[in-house]
Enzyme design. Sequence first.
Site, PDB file in Angstrom:
ATOM      1  N   ARG A 188       0.885  -1.179   0.000  1.00 33.82           N
ATOM      2  CA  ARG A 188       0.000   0.000   0.000  1.00 33.82           C
ATOM      3  C   ARG A 188       0.912   1.214   0.000  1.00 33.82           C
ATOM      4  O   ARG A 188       1.710   1.404   0.925  1.00 33.82           O
ATOM      5  CB  ARG A 188      -0.896  -0.009   1.242  1.00 33.82           C
ATOM      6  CG  ARG A 188      -1.587   1.317   1.461  1.00 33.82           C
ATOM      7  CD  ARG A 188      -2.723   1.251   2.447  1.00 33.82           C
ATOM      8  NE  ARG A 188      -3.865   0.553   1.876  1.00 33.82           N
ATOM      9  CZ  ARG A 188      -5.078   0.576   2.410  1.00 33.82           C
ATOM     10  NH1 ARG A 188      -5.305   1.255   3.516  1.00 33.82           N
ATOM     11  NH2 ARG A 188      -6.081  -0.075   1.832  1.00 33.82           N
ATOM     12  N   HIS A 192      -7.259   0.729  -6.533  1.00 37.10           N
ATOM     13  CA  HIS A 192      -7.473  -0.145  -5.367  1.00 37.10           C
ATOM     14  C   HIS A 192      -8.179  -1.422  -5.850  1.00 37.10           C
ATOM     15  O   HIS A 192      -9.320  -1.702  -5.500  1.00 37.10           O
ATOM     16  CB  HIS A 192      -8.314   0.602  -4.319  1.00 37.10           C
ATOM     17  CG  HIS A 192      -8.281  -0.008  -2.955  1.00 37.10           C
ATOM     18  ND1 HIS A 192      -7.470  -1.073  -2.617  1.00 37.10           N
ATOM     19  CD2 HIS A 192      -8.972   0.293  -1.819  1.00 37.10           C
ATOM     20  CE1 HIS A 192      -7.660  -1.378  -1.344  1.00 37.10           C
ATOM     21  NE2 HIS A 192      -8.573  -0.580  -0.839  1.00 37.10           N
ATOM     22  N   GLN A 213      -9.791  -4.225  -3.504  1.00 42.80           N
ATOM     23  CA  GLN A 213     -11.098  -3.798  -2.973  1.00 42.80           C
ATOM     24  C   GLN A 213     -12.208  -4.177  -3.964  1.00 42.80           C
ATOM     25  O   GLN A 213     -13.249  -4.718  -3.588  1.00 42.80           O
ATOM     26  CB  GLN A 213     -11.080  -2.271  -2.761  1.00 42.80           C
ATOM     27  CG  GLN A 213     -12.416  -1.687  -2.371  1.00 42.80           C
ATOM     28  CD  GLN A 213     -12.818  -2.052  -0.948  1.00 42.80           C
ATOM     29  OE1 GLN A 213     -12.044  -1.882  -0.021  1.00 42.80           O
ATOM     30  NE2 GLN A 213     -14.025  -2.569  -0.776  1.00 42.80           N
ATOM     31  N   ASP A 231     -17.238   6.664  -1.299  1.00 46.50           N
ATOM     32  CA  ASP A 231     -15.934   6.615  -0.619  1.00 46.50           C
ATOM     33  C   ASP A 231     -15.717   7.990   0.010  1.00 46.50           C
ATOM     34  O   ASP A 231     -16.454   8.942  -0.278  1.00 46.50           O
ATOM     35  CB  ASP A 231     -14.834   6.281  -1.653  1.00 46.50           C
ATOM     36  CG  ASP A 231     -13.455   6.103  -1.022  1.00 46.50           C
ATOM     37  OD1 ASP A 231     -13.353   5.987   0.217  1.00 46.50           O
ATOM     38  OD2 ASP A 231     -12.451   6.095  -1.782  1.00 46.50           O
ATOM     39  N   CYS A 241     -16.263   1.345   0.566  1.00 50.56           N
ATOM     40  CA  CYS A 241     -15.059   0.558   0.830  1.00 50.56           C
ATOM     41  C   CYS A 241     -14.648   0.642   2.297  1.00 50.56           C
ATOM     42  O   CYS A 241     -13.957  -0.236   2.793  1.00 50.56           O
ATOM     43  CB  CYS A 241     -13.921   1.025  -0.079  1.00 50.56           C
ATOM     44  SG  CYS A 241     -13.565   2.777   0.080  1.00 50.56           S
ATOM     45  N   ARG A 279     -13.443  -8.970   1.692  1.00 51.09           N
ATOM     46  CA  ARG A 279     -12.025  -8.694   1.396  1.00 51.09           C
ATOM     47  C   ARG A 279     -11.211  -9.964   1.634  1.00 51.09           C
ATOM     48  O   ARG A 279     -10.313 -10.310   0.873  1.00 51.09           O
ATOM     49  CB  ARG A 279     -11.477  -7.550   2.282  1.00 51.09           C
ATOM     50  CG  ARG A 279     -12.080  -6.178   2.057  1.00 51.09           C
ATOM     51  CD  ARG A 279     -11.767  -5.616   0.680  1.00 51.09           C
ATOM     52  NE  ARG A 279     -10.333  -5.469   0.436  1.00 51.09           N
ATOM     53  CZ  ARG A 279      -9.576  -4.456   0.854  1.00 51.09           C
ATOM     54  NH1 ARG A 279     -10.122  -3.449   1.526  1.00 51.09           N
ATOM     55  NH2 ARG A 279      -8.277  -4.393   0.585  1.00 51.09           N
TER      56      ARG A 279
HETATM   57  N1   CP Z   1     -11.127  -0.385   2.306  1.00 50.93           N
HETATM   58  C1   CP Z   1      -9.863  -0.441   2.747  1.00 50.93           C
HETATM   59  O1   CP Z   1      -8.922  -0.621   1.985  1.00 50.93           O
HETATM   60  O2   CP Z   1      -9.749  -0.301   4.095  1.00 50.93           O
HETATM   61  P1   CP Z   1      -8.392  -0.106   4.911  1.00 50.93           P
HETATM   62  O3   CP Z   1      -7.866   1.265   4.579  1.00 50.93           O
HETATM   63  O4   CP Z   1      -8.813  -0.216   6.356  1.00 50.93           O
HETATM   64  O5   CP Z   1      -7.427  -1.176   4.533  1.00 50.93           O
HETATM   65  N1  NVA Z   2      -9.863   6.572  -1.347  1.00 51.99           N
HETATM   66  C1  NVA Z   2      -9.498   6.133  -0.019  1.00 51.99           C
HETATM   67  C2  NVA Z   2      -9.717   4.655   0.121  1.00 51.99           C
HETATM   68  C3  NVA Z   2      -9.428   4.087   1.470  1.00 51.99           C
HETATM   69  C4  NVA Z   2      -9.611   2.620   1.533  1.00 51.99           C
HETATM   70  C5  NVA Z   2      -8.046   6.500   0.243  1.00 51.99           C
HETATM   71  O1  NVA Z   2      -7.223   6.352  -0.666  1.00 51.99           O
HETATM   72  O2  NVA Z   2      -7.741   6.942   1.353  1.00 51.99           O
END
Ligand code: CP
Ligand code: NVA
Length: 319
Positions: A116, A143, A146, A238, A278, A306
């Site tokens: 990430r 993502h 997801q 989101d 999400c 997930r």
């Molecule tokens: N939806 C998602 O990716 O959640 P986290 O940021 O908690 O991993």
């Molecule tokens: N768009 C959000 C998604 C979190 C799971 C971010 O990137 O923070």
Amino acid sequence: MNALMAQTHSKILSGKDFLTMKETTSKEISALLELAQNIKAKLHAGEEYKPLTGKTLGMIFEKSSTRTRVSFEVGMLQLGGNALFLSSNDLQIGRGEPISDTAKVLSEYIDGIMIRTFEHEKIMELAENASIPVINGLTDLAHPSQVMADFLTILELKGKLTGLKMSYIGDGNNVANSLMVGCAKMGMNFSLGCPEGYKPDEEIVAYAKGVAAENNCEVVVTTSAVEAIKDADIVYSDVWTSMGQELENSIRLEAFKSYQINGELVKHAKKDYIFMHCLPAHREEEVTAEVIDGPNSVVFHQAGNRLHAQKALLVDLLS
Ligand code: CP
Ligand code: NVA
């Protein structure tokens, strides 16, 4: 060898990595979803299934996470393997070691990397330099893990993907990009409502529209939330401020205030719409508590998936 350890399946993903929905074909998406359903059924039947015995996944996090971290870690454990949580604060990449060297070193020790991070270019460099599979656990651009869980949830609740309409109201961000491309590939109509200045990347929209045209569905980007949500089967939202954009928070709150998903707006969706997010969610910003905690919301079922969708990715890439 233990019969359970010998369980194999033919490889689904043609590439070594899982980085974006763009690089994943509709055939691969369908096959991964079928595998996820099988793996989920095995778990619920109490059947032992440990095809990743002896395998280790390294999980690099440059941003916070609850769902991604826990579901990948538990997924590896359930499949018989191990997962290492590697915070970039503790790794030498946090002190300037090149990502390419990190990729080569980790390839000597472990069997796969989930990362990430911020810039999508970073995951591309990691994947180019690693000899082991790399899985996208969120970048500023995409993502996709997801979206695999989202599609699994829709399949379970609506019985199909093709022909449905997903309406995404909010920021044209990483989640929106992956949903838009994924929907177009699966023959789902995708309609995004957002303020001017917050639309998704033009190149990605153009690509998704082209894919949609081949698959008898439509991708629409509009500034009208009402137009976007009209007759939706799935209403998706989101956060307005993604990780890394915290300094823009007050400007974003103002820009998005008429794009809140609330009781009034969802009247334009189909009666049996499902609400997805999400997570993490900000109640009374992008969605009211009335909607996210209401009878049409499936957000915790979605979060649960997930685990199952990612186990399919792990089995396919690491076994
Ligand atoms: N939806 C998602 O990716 O959640 P986290 O940021 O908690 O991993
Ligand atoms: N768009 C959000 C998604 C979190 C799971 C971010 O990137 O923070």
